[in-house]
Design a protein around this motif. Structure first.
Motif, PDB file in Angstrom:
ATOM      1  N   UNK A   1      -0.943   7.323   5.806  1.00  0.00           N
ATOM      2  CA  UNK A   1      -0.899   8.269   6.851  1.00  0.00           C
ATOM      3  C   UNK A   1      -0.691   7.522   8.021  1.00  0.00           C
ATOM      4  N   UNK A   2       0.395   7.662   8.871  1.00  0.00           N
ATOM      5  CA  UNK A   2       0.868   7.088  10.065  1.00  0.00           C
ATOM      6  C   UNK A   2       1.414   5.603   9.873  1.00  0.00           C
ATOM      7  N   UNK A   3       1.774   5.265   8.707  1.00  0.00           N
ATOM      8  CA  UNK A   3       2.370   4.105   8.477  1.00  0.00           C
ATOM      9  C   UNK A   3       3.713   3.922   9.283  1.00  0.00           C
ATOM     10  N   UNK A   4       4.016   2.624   9.783  1.00  0.00           N
ATOM     11  CA  UNK A   4       4.997   2.728  10.538  1.00  0.00           C
ATOM     12  C   UNK A   4       4.914   2.942  11.848  1.00  0.00           C
ATOM     13  N   UNK A   5       4.068   4.054  12.247  1.00  0.00           N
ATOM     14  CA  UNK A   5       4.043   4.416  13.462  1.00  0.00           C
ATOM     15  C   UNK A   5       2.620   3.990  14.247  1.00  0.00           C
ATOM     16  N   UNK A   6       1.851   3.439  13.481  1.00  0.00           N
ATOM     17  CA  UNK A   6       0.604   3.273  14.029  1.00  0.00           C
ATOM     18  C   UNK A   6       0.431   1.645  14.350  1.00  0.00           C
ATOM     19  N   UNK A   7      -0.624   1.290  14.865  1.00  0.00           N
ATOM     20  CA  UNK A   7      -0.732   0.057  15.632  1.00  0.00           C
ATOM     21  C   UNK A   7      -1.794  -0.965  14.903  1.00  0.00           C
ATOM     22  N   UNK A   8      -2.624  -0.351  14.266  1.00  0.00           N
ATOM     23  CA  UNK A   8      -3.835  -1.024  13.660  1.00  0.00           C
ATOM     24  C   UNK A   8      -3.913  -0.687  12.191  1.00  0.00           C
ATOM     25  N   UNK A   9      -3.828  -1.434  11.084  1.00  0.00           N
ATOM     26  CA  UNK A   9      -4.351  -1.064   9.929  1.00  0.00           C
ATOM     27  C   UNK A   9      -5.492  -1.925   9.070  1.00  0.00           C
ATOM     28  N   UNK A  10      -6.271  -0.919   8.705  1.00  0.00           N
ATOM     29  CA  UNK A  10      -7.624  -1.531   7.978  1.00  0.00           C
ATOM     30  C   UNK A  10      -7.062  -1.579   6.602  1.00  0.00           C
TER      31      UNK A  10
ATOM     32  N   UNK B   1       8.034   0.833   4.032  1.00  0.00           N
ATOM     33  CA  UNK B   1       8.970   1.831   3.472  1.00  0.00           C
ATOM     34  C   UNK B   1       9.555   2.767   4.100  1.00  0.00           C
ATOM     35  N   UNK B   2      10.285   3.506   3.508  1.00  0.00           N
ATOM     36  CA  UNK B   2      11.094   4.591   4.094  1.00  0.00           C
ATOM     37  C   UNK B   2       9.937   5.776   4.360  1.00  0.00           C
TER      38      UNK B   2
ATOM     39  N   UNK C   1       0.868  -1.150   0.187  1.00  0.00           N
ATOM     40  CA  UNK C   1      -0.058  -0.069   0.077  1.00  0.00           C
ATOM     41  C   UNK C   1       0.697   1.267   0.082  1.00  0.00           C
ATOM     42  N   UNK C   2       0.346   2.425  -0.762  1.00  0.00           N
ATOM     43  CA  UNK C   2       1.360   3.378  -0.955  1.00  0.00           C
ATOM     44  C   UNK C   2       0.779   4.772  -0.031  1.00  0.00           C
ATOM     45  N   UNK C   3       1.236   5.524   0.172  1.00  0.00           N
ATOM     46  CA  UNK C   3       1.028   6.892   0.954  1.00  0.00           C
ATOM     47  C   UNK C   3       0.089   6.669   2.096  1.00  0.00           C
TER      48      UNK C   3
ATOM     49  N   UNK D   1       7.495  15.272   2.332  1.00  0.00           N
ATOM     50  CA  UNK D   1       6.390  15.649   1.712  1.00  0.00           C
ATOM     51  C   UNK D   1       6.474  17.178   1.871  1.00  0.00           C
ATOM     52  N   UNK D   2       5.630  17.957   0.814  1.00  0.00           N
ATOM     53  CA  UNK D   2       5.439  19.336   1.123  1.00  0.00           C
ATOM     54  C   UNK D   2       4.846  19.660   2.412  1.00  0.00           C
ATOM     55  N   UNK D   3       3.779  19.006   2.693  1.00  0.00           N
ATOM     56  CA  UNK D   3       3.030  19.400   3.976  1.00  0.00           C
ATOM     57  C   UNK D   3       2.330  18.168   4.851  1.00  0.00           C
ATOM     58  N   UNK D   4       1.675  18.236   5.703  1.00  0.00           N
ATOM     59  CA  UNK D   4       1.324  17.131   6.348  1.00  0.00           C
ATOM     60  C   UNK D   4       2.685  16.501   6.911  1.00  0.00           C
ATOM     61  N   UNK D   5       3.278  17.418   7.659  1.00  0.00           N
ATOM     62  CA  UNK D   5       4.580  16.796   8.149  1.00  0.00           C
ATOM     63  C   UNK D   5       4.556  16.273   9.542  1.00  0.00           C
ATOM     64  N   UNK D   6       3.513  16.688  10.214  1.00  0.00           N
ATOM     65  CA  UNK D   6       3.346  16.095  11.614  1.00  0.00           C
ATOM     66  C   UNK D   6       2.707  14.630  11.732  1.00  0.00           C
ATOM     67  N   UNK D   7       2.655  14.257  10.458  1.00  0.00           N
ATOM     68  CA  UNK D   7       2.087  12.863  10.416  1.00  0.00           C
ATOM     69  C   UNK D   7       3.042  12.020   9.514  1.00  0.00           C
ATOM     70  N   UNK D   8       3.634  10.751   9.672  1.00  0.00           N
ATOM     71  CA  UNK D   8       4.385   9.993   8.934  1.00  0.00           C
ATOM     72  C   UNK D   8       3.732   9.464   7.849  1.00  0.00           C
ATOM     73  N   UNK D   9       4.439   9.247   6.658  1.00  0.00           N
ATOM     74  CA  UNK D   9       3.711   8.560   5.386  1.00  0.00           C
ATOM     75  C   UNK D   9       4.653   7.629   5.076  1.00  0.00           C
TER      76      UNK D   9
END
Length: 417
Positions: free
Chosen positions: A194-203, A231-232, A190-192, A236-244
């Protein structure tokens, strides 16, 4: 009862109702009044939890907005304090820890929170969407297992639909889920996310059947599951307080007990989630635009050129009037769509698409014009207006691009001929 839950949580926290901080650049969101007042038309209860959200944005988010952006900080502790106010599961049912509020209530809250930090609020909105999907389509065991921690934000959630080869054409997703005994074995990426890698539950939307939307199912994948990797961290241009990050599945075995709904129901679950997601992200755009109108107004009142303040320039007066009109028109459409979704009206999906299309386009224009009114100062990171521009640009792309929103609306119209 639901509103009183939010208000009682706010009273217990206390910190959000005290003296208000001003925005980093002397912005006082709730000071703006008259024709663009966001409380117009709301009930007394809605005004109260709107105030709670505005105060939380001013106290807990706005003072840190620039730092979170520049240092790319995922503000977990701040979000957990928001969850204590009931903002971790706003439209999740109370029996599993949610606030049980309406879609309109939710829109009001996200608009207010976004005046403090769009990026963080947008993640909170995605988290809420995931919690709602589990609450709505999960069985009793799944709801009890996942929702309480999600509503408290003790655990965080991510929504996994987009793939490297399927963005707007979501029905063509390729991540496979093959049934082997009492597990589904997932392969794909899956790409882009939000929260990927730092979150606990993936729908996760995955393919359990043949081609097309009817072959798609929805499973919940928990962090730490063997075969799940990331992935790495994207720059991003914005939305920098959440990892992608990309979310990668390599022979990732997920228990059949984590299937949401029935096999083949995943695409419907995804689309129903996105209807609400479009309202949520449009509401975040409203908050950015509301803040930017205030910033522009304040700048015009103090900045002098050619011997007088910019507020005396008729061209800029007219521009400000146009911005205010765009803001109020966008807010009215978003709230109408939220009410339609809450009432499960036949036109709800089209109205959600209209609201997302119109509000995200118009609000980006408002923020961009506010930056222009600041002149060279607007381009500096010392000024909040540039961050609003950067953070809401992506709202015209995610939760379905605005080109796809046009397709949804036109199909609704043409199907009635």
């Amino acid at each position: 009862m639901a509103a009183s839950r939010v208000l009682s949580n706010a009273a217990r926290l206390g910190s959000c109702i005290g003296s208000r901080h001003r925005f980093i650049r002397n912005l006082h969101i709730r000071g703006i009044s008259s024709c663009v007042d966001p409380s117009h038309g709301l009930t007394d209860e809605q005004k109260e939890f709107q105030k709670v959200a505005f105060d939380f944005a001013a106290n807990e988010m706005a003072p840190h907005m620039a730092e979170w952006d520049q240092k790319e900080i995922f503000p977990v502790d701040t979000m957990r304090r928001a969850a204590q106010l009931g903002f971790g599961g706003i439209y999740v049912q109370p029996d599993v820890g949610g606030s049980g509020l309406s879609r309109l209530d939710t829109s009001v809250i996200f608009e207010a929170l976004s005046t403090g930090c769009v990026s963080t609020t947008a993640y909170i909105s995605i988290h809420n969407m995931c919690a709602w999907m589990i609450d709505t389509f999960g069985n009793a065991e799944q709801r009890e297992r996942f929702c309480p921690d999600l509503c408290l934000m003790e655990k965080f959630a991510s929504y996994c639909l987009t793939e490297p080869g399927s963005g707007s054409d979501a029905a063509s997703l390729a991540t496979s889920a093959v049934l082997k005994g009492d597990h589904y074995v997932l392969n794909g990426s899956k790409a882009f996310i939000s929260g990927g890698g730092d979150t606990d539950v993936y729908v996760v939307m995955c393919r359990t059947g043949g081609k097309g939307p009817k072959g798609i199912s929805c499973v919940v994948v928990e962090k730490g599951t063997p075969g799940l990797s990331f992935g790495k961290k994207e720059r991003k241009m914005g939305w920098n307080s959440q990892p992608t990050r990309a979310v990668i599945f390599e022979d990732c075995a997920v228990p059949v007990a984590n299937l949401l709904g029935l096999e083949g129901q995943g695409f419907n679950i995804a689309m129903r989630g996105l209807n609400g997601g479009r309202i949520n992200i449009a509401s975040c755009s409203l908050g950015a635009a509301h803040a930017s109108v205030q910033l522009a107004r304040d700048h015009l009142l103090v900045r002098k050129q050619f011997g007088e303040t910019l507020s005396n320039n008729q061209f800029l007066q007219f521009k400000l009037a146009e911005m205010a009109t765009q803001l109020v028109a966008s807010r009215l459409l978003v709230r109408e769509a939220a009410a339609a979704l809450q009432d499960d009206r036949a036109d709800a999906a089209a109205l959600c698409a209209m609201a997302k299309l119109f509000a995200t386009d118009q609000c980006f224009d408002i923020c961009n014009q506010a930056l222009q009114m600041h002149g060279g100062y607007g381009y500096l990171k010392d000024y909040a207006v540039q961050q609003f521009v950067r953070d809401i640009r992506v709202h015209q792309i995610l939760e379905g691009t605005n080109e796809v929103m046009r397709m949804i609306v036109s199909r609704n119209l043409l199907s009635e001929i």
